[in-house]
Write an enzyme that holds these catalytic residues in place. Structure first.
Site, mmCIF file in Angstrom:
data_model
loop_
_atom_site.group_PDB
_atom_site.id
_atom_site.type_symbol
_atom_site.label_atom_id
_atom_site.label_comp_id
_atom_site.label_asym_id
_atom_site.label_seq_id
_atom_site.Cartn_x
_atom_site.Cartn_y
_atom_site.Cartn_z
ATOM 1 N N GLY B 228 -8.939 2.761 -9.222
ATOM 2 C CA GLY B 228 -8.687 1.588 -10.061
ATOM 3 C C GLY B 228 -7.550 0.750 -9.498
ATOM 4 C CG PHE B 229 -5.872 1.546 -6.696
ATOM 5 C CD1 PHE B 229 -5.150 2.718 -6.563
ATOM 6 C CD2 PHE B 229 -7.135 1.472 -6.128
ATOM 7 C CE1 PHE B 229 -5.681 3.801 -5.886
ATOM 8 C CE2 PHE B 229 -7.676 2.555 -5.448
ATOM 9 C CZ PHE B 229 -6.946 3.719 -5.322
ATOM 10 C CB THR B 582 -2.891 16.170 -8.739
ATOM 11 O OG1 THR B 582 -2.159 16.629 -9.872
ATOM 12 C CG2 THR B 582 -4.143 17.009 -8.564
ATOM 13 N N GLY B 650 5.981 9.447 -14.566
ATOM 14 C CA GLY B 650 4.759 9.210 -13.808
ATOM 15 C C GLY B 650 5.032 9.024 -12.323
ATOM 16 N N GLY B 652 2.349 7.666 -10.143
ATOM 17 C CA GLY B 652 1.265 6.896 -9.531
ATOM 18 C C GLY B 652 1.741 5.731 -8.691
ATOM 19 C CD GLU B 653 1.856 2.209 -11.148
ATOM 20 O OE1 GLU B 653 1.681 1.055 -10.751
ATOM 21 O OE2 GLU B 653 1.043 2.791 -11.898
#
Lengths: 325, 688, 170
Positions: B228-229, B582, B650, B652-653
């Site tokens: 997605g991003f 992950t 988080g 993710g970024e």
């Protein structure tokens, strides 16, 4: 994609007969560019004649050191050929620098020569493009042309030829074997296969309807020392910004024979004749090579977005000859 | 098996065998195929749509345009109001849709559509001298449009050294490997959508608003998503078109955007232009930080990339000013893309810090250490974990920074010039409201439902681990269910907030279930026992961000200007991850996208046609396998970073932020050339 | 404009009535319900659709189904040996060589084709020695170059290389 008829030719005569009198017929080799352009609506054939099964799929080495590479030979097969690898290293490097391994599995030598420009406007039917749609104009000249040609262009078209393999073939003075529909063979030097755009950019090659590229003949190499360097925006799987194929023989410290062709700068593989003439018999340093390269750019027509290619090409030729010496 | 360990992905086997179903792959009876038609003008109106040629093919069953498309409700955002008016705000905006019994016929029908326009002049270039620039009161993510403390102008005037530079980043596109894909199917006024998105519940709410039906009547299924991003945060115009086609035809309708269509029918990242002014004393003390950020939105919807937001949190200074300005262009509405705001903003700030270090003749590491704040510089909030200094010093040690000679352009071996650079990273630790349901079965099994989605982040696995831990149950007896809007209110996967938010709800539900079970003496009632738990975002009482540091080694071809990243080492402080394996992959993935952002990515706009020119993966370059080597991500797990119910912050970024600056700084160190405009192309390195 | 085509997929002959325009990729996904092969770009620019064609890796998006009639197509669904996954499938899990998983079937099929190419002595653009005819020793640089026709936007390249290295070394 327009609906089309499909036929598989089992011999060259049948292929010619199938396309005879059918103006919207095309030959299908590996299909890696044809199917791509059909999906984009750039090519809309009504008949697709599959010639990938014709018996032009061998690499034949001749006693004189020359080679005949069949037009239907696929990239993977060509990459495996021991004679090509050992005696035509620039050709192997160019081949392996092009596209991806998956595409090389399918793509044929003939199709590689006849692949179309990757000019973004050519590939988008919503824009003007004289090459795709004669008379509609060129969107690239006033638009985005960073990856397009700096020499051999016209006011109608600045498309660059995307092939790597063809650049090496140009440096090796290859001759393209063409089968006419009547069965006669015609020999076309690689330097003459692709036409410059002039006022008719939609006429890309000297081939005529029904002509089939059956092979490419390589004369014995002028020198064993040769390479191909490709400058691109990432380290793999990208078209050339500029590339160079060079074959060099040094005799007693001086250039005995040199053949240089560039990719990414012109509508066809661009042989640097003037540069070669200037270098033969000299013992050139980097600056001499750069100056000699610029001789070949006397007629260049760079645009604001791609003028950097001229200096880049000169630096690249200097780097490659330095490596080969 | 408990949270925090590196369990492999639950869906791993399904993904490597091809069994995992993505949105377009669900079997449906007798589907139709939808092909959108994009506008070929950048500003104007449709005056005529002639479908005759398309409809001549018997396989084409319907053509939708603004004259016959179903009317949508007022909900949703402007980009989603597909075919509701003849107006064209950008090239590629959907002006028609062709519905056919085969995808081949739908595509050809779309090619045959004749659309005529009246065209108006379009503005498509980001221009700082544009007199109509807006000064928005708010930027995305709740950040203020502008923000100031102290007297920046006076401090700059009084500074010993000033760096005043402009840094730009281009429009970029997410290009998830799976393009936007949707299967829509109506049963009466109930809508079933298999959709590739970043939040099935938020998508259901959006579809409900667009169709004026309660969201409970919309079921969105999003089991597996091919990346997605940010491209899939909201239902895209194409997804809306698919629901329209299904409504009109009464049959399931399938739509999958082509890669080319993704560039205009799903969002991208806004181009940004940051003017950074840093004032400092000779000893390296920052006295002023000014970040003036320009970005664009479309003319139909306001999205303000919060390019200056990271600058609020980074370095101590008494005088700080952040300004966002917005151009309105005839381009598709940009949207969040991995580390929105921070990825482009930190390229600017961290490049400027490197320039300041050179101007002061200080080590770039020392300059950062000298300006470590005690509280958040902009708002004065206490930090809820920071550890930037530790990231920098640990990274320096691992990388071998101490022996670096700062002189640029000095290290040549053969054709290669070598250099190193560093930059910091940061990203907010967001957490949003979420619900989850946990159920105990009489047979000893447990089920947990949460409207989460796994874009490849590992969310499914992490949430399951968390549930196993919170329930204190045998792993084999715990099942996790995600990817359906009917699982309850849940935020989308974005802003690195998904797993923290969903995880909070899962922990709440599982903890409550254990308590209820205890009330029942540990005996599950015959009809089972279910408990719904929820979480709310924490109060804004502390500055919650993760931090990191990138150290980079590059080589540059002295003949051509080609850059190769030889090594990229990141050290990140994000607290305890639910799944270390992950999380590590996420950090590496962010760093890869950082390399890609630094060296390759740009969506080029034709200034006359308003077209995204390089709209495919041959021309929009993302990093290939050959472009990536020497990646290392190290995590610092510090207890005060465990600020969410799910555990840490988080990830993710975090890996992408600052990576481009570290690379640009290393290119400068290698060559002496400072590239302030991304991407770092060879002609820019060559100074051309 | 259409006709019967016999596709030999994962060892089984499948007769389909197909429009000539249907690619092998769409034949697999839309007609045979073998959706493990993915569509990422549909133009040979990403590698997600990679399958093995007579054992060689190819982009199924650029192949007309009618043109590959009778040739052996192997997809990700055909790699396992019964219930036992292919060693590369196991290695991709073990090394976390994927995130979203969408490029993964193409990566794995591509890697199988690549290992066969290296065993046959096919050099790559980064091979120093072009003339050698022995099986290529696959170091990380070789693996990266040879796998560059398969984009991974999640950036799982390190895991992909590790997975292939393990299988290539074994």
């Amino acid at each position: 994609m327009r609906a089309f008829r499909y036929a598989r030719a089992t011999d060259p005569g049948e292929a010619a007969a199938l396309v005879a009198g059918v103006p919207d017929a095309v030959y299908l080799g590996g299909g890696t560019n044809l199917v791509d352009l059909m999906k984009l609506g750039v090519l809309r054939p009504g008949l697709v004649v599959d010639v990938s099964g014709l018996p032009y799929d061998t690499v034949a080495h001749r006693p004189d050191g020359g080679v005949l590479i069949g037009g239907a030979v696929r990239g993977r097969r060509l990459g495996l050929d021991e004679g090509i690898r050992s005696r035509f290293p620039a050709l192997t490097r160019a081949l392996l620098s092009g596209a991806s391994a998956q595409i090389r599995t399918q793509a044929t030598v003939a199709g590689n020569l006849l692949q179309r420009t990757r000019c973004p406007y050519f590939q988008d039917t919503g824009t003007p493009c004289n090459r795709r749609s004669p008379g509609s104009g060129c969107a690239a000249i006033p638009g985005v042309h960073r990856d397009l040609a700096v020499i051999g262009t016209s006011d109608a078209c600045v498309a660059s030829h995307p092939s790597d393999l063809a650049v090496a073939l140009a440096a090796y003075d290859a001759v393209v074997e063409v089968r006419r529909p009547d069965g006669e063979q015609r020999l076309v030097p690689i330097h003459e296969l692709h036409r410059l755009p002039g006022d008719t950019p939609w006429i890309e090659t000297v081939l005529e309807p029904g002509d089939l590229i059956t092979g490419v003949h390589l004369p014995p190499p002028a020198a064993p020392s040769a390479t191909y360097r490709k400058v691109r925006d990432r380290w793999s799987y990208a078209f050339a910004v500029v590339s160079v194929a060079a074959v060099l023989r040094v005799e007693a410290g001086r250039v005995g024979d040199v053949r240089i062709a560039l990719g990414g700068v012109a509508p066809r593989p661009w042989r640097l004749w003037a540069t070669e003439r200037a270098l033969v018999g000299t013992d050139p340093g980097d600056d001499d090579v750069r100056a000699a390269t610029r001789l070949a750019f006397a007629d260049a027509r760079p645009l604001p977005g791609n003028a950097f290619k001229l200096d880049l090409a000169a630096d690249l030729v200097a780097a490659v000859l330095r490596e080969l010496r | 098996m408990s949270a925090g360990t590196g369990l492999s992905r639950l869906e791993g086997r399904d993904k490597v065998t091809g069994a995992a179903l993505y949105a377009y792959e669900y079997p449906v009876e007798d589907p139709l195929y939808v092909w959108p038609v994009g506008a070929t003008v950048a500003n104007g109106s449709v005056v005529e749509v002639d479908p005759a040629a398309a409809l001549a093919d018997p396989e084409v069953v319907a053509v939708l345009d603004h004259t016959n498309a179903p009317r949508l409700g007022q909900g949703g955002i402007a980009d989603q109001h597909v075919l509701q008016s003849p107006d064209v705000a950008y090239r590629g905006q959907i002006v028609a849709g062709v519905v056919a019994t085969t995808p081949e016929a739908a595509r050809e029908g779309a090619e045959q559509m004749l659309v005529r326009y009246v065209e108006r002049p379009a503005k498509v270039v980001l221009d700082p001298s544009d007199p109509s620039l807006e000064e928005p009161t708010a930027a995305f993510g709740g950040h203020p449009g502008s923000d100031a403390k102290g007297d920046v102008d006076a401090a700059l005037a009084a500074a010993d050294v000033v760096v005043d530079r402009v840094y730009t980043t281009p429009t970029e596109h997410h290009n998830p490997m799976e393009t936007v894909a949707t299967i829509a199917q109506w049963s009466g006024d109930r809508l079933l959508v298999y959709d590739s998105n970043q939040g099935p519940w938020t998508a259901a709410v959006a579809f409900g608003a667009l169709w004026d039906i309660p969201p409970e009547r919309v079921e969105v299924v999003t089991e597996h998503v091919g990346g997605g991003f940010g491209a899939k945060v909201r239902p895209t115009p194409g997804a809306v078109l698919a629901t329209m086609a299904a409504r009109v035809t009464g049959r399931p309708c399938k739509l999958m955007l082509t890669r080319q269509q993704m560039f205009t029918m799903s969002p991208g990242r806004s181009a940004t232009r940051s003017r950074i002014r840093l004032g400092a004393r000779h000893d390296g003390t920052l006295t002023a930080v000014d970040h003036d950020a320009l970005q664009y939105s479309s003319v139909i919807h306001e999205y303000v990339e919060h390019t200056g937001a990271a600058t609020r949190t980074m370095y101590a200074t008494d005088n700080l000013r952040i300004t966002h300005r917005l151009a309105r262009l005839n381009l598709p509405t940009p949207r969040v893309m991995r580390a929105p705001g921070h990825a482009p903003g930190m390229f600017a700030l961290e490049s400027a810090m490197d320039e300041l270090a050179y101007a002061l003749d200080l080590d770039p590491l020392a300059l950062r250490l000298a300006n470590e704040p005690a509280v958040e510089p902009a708002g004065g909030l206490p930090f809820a974990g920071r550890h930037l200094v530790e990231c920098l010093t640990v990274g320096a040690e691992r990388f071998g920074w101490a022996t670096r000679d700062p002189t640029p352009g000095m290290r040549r071996h053969g054709r290669w010039l070598f250099g190193t650079g560093l930059a910091a990273s940061t990203y907010p630790a967001l957490q949003r409201a979420a619900t989850a349901t946990a159920r105990a079965e009489p047979d000893g099994g447990f089920h947990v439902w949460v409207g989460a989605v796994d874009l490849g982040t590992g969310a499914r696995t992490a949430l399951w681990q968390l549930a196993v831990e919170a329930l204190d149950a045998p792993p084999s007896r715990v099942s996790i269910h995600i990817g359906h809007s009917s699982h309850g209110q849940a935020p989308l996967a974005g802003g690195s907030s998904g797993t923290a938010s969903w995880g909070g709800a899962v922990r709440a539900a599982c903890t409550a279930l254990r308590e209820r079970l205890a009330e029942h003496g540990g005996v599950v009632p015959a009809d089972g026992l279910a408990v719904t738990g929820s979480t709310e975002p924490p109060p804004p009482d502390r500055s919650r961000h993760s931090y990191g540091a990138h150290f980079c080694a590059v080589r540059v071809d002295a003949d051509t200007g080609q850059v190769r990243v030889d090594r990229l080492l990141g050290v990140f402080a994000h607290g305890r991850p639910l799944n270390a394996r992950t999380a590590h992959s996420q950090l590496l993935g962010g760093m890869v996208m950082g390399v890609s952002m630094a060296l390759h990515e740009q969506t080029v706009v034709d200034p006359r046609l308003g077209m995204f020119v390089n709209h495919d993966l041959a021309q929009y370059h993302v990093a290939t396998n050959a472009d990536i080597r020497g990646l290392e991500a190290h995590s610092l797990e510090r207890a005060d970073d465990d600020v969410t119910l799910a555990g840490g912050k988080g990830v993710g970024e975090l890996g992408i932020v600052g990576a481009a600056a570290a690379i640009a700084n290393a290119v400068h160190h290698a060559t002496g050339v400072r590239v302030r405009d991304l991407p770092i192309t060879l002609e820019r390195v060559r100074g051309q | 404009m259409s006709g019967d085509v016999v596709l030999r997929v994962n060892g089984e002959d499948r007769v389909l009535h197909l429009d000539n325009r249907v690619t092998l990729l769409d034949a697999l996904r839309e007609h045979l319900r073998l959706t493990g092969t993915k569509k990422g770009c549909d133009h040979g620019q990403c590698g997600a659709c990679t399958v093995l064609l007579d054992g060689e890796r190819a982009n199924s998006c650029l192949l007309l189904a009618v043109a590959v009639a009778g040739r052996a197509v192997t997809t990700v669904e055909g790699l396992a040996d019964g219930a036992e996954p292919h060693p590369l499938q196991r290695a991709f899990i073990a090394h976390d060589g994927f995130q979203c998983g969408y490029c993964t079937p193409g990566q794995i099929c591509s890697a199988i084709g690549m290992l066969a190419e290296a065993a046959a002595g096919l050099p790559s653009a980064v091979s120093a020695d072009l003339a050698g005819t022995a099986a290529v020793d696959l170091d990380d640089e070789e693996i990266r170059e040879r796998m560059s026709g398969n984009l991974c936007r999640c950036g799982a390249y390190a895991g992909i290389v590790a997975a292939i290295r393990e299988v290539a070394g074994g």
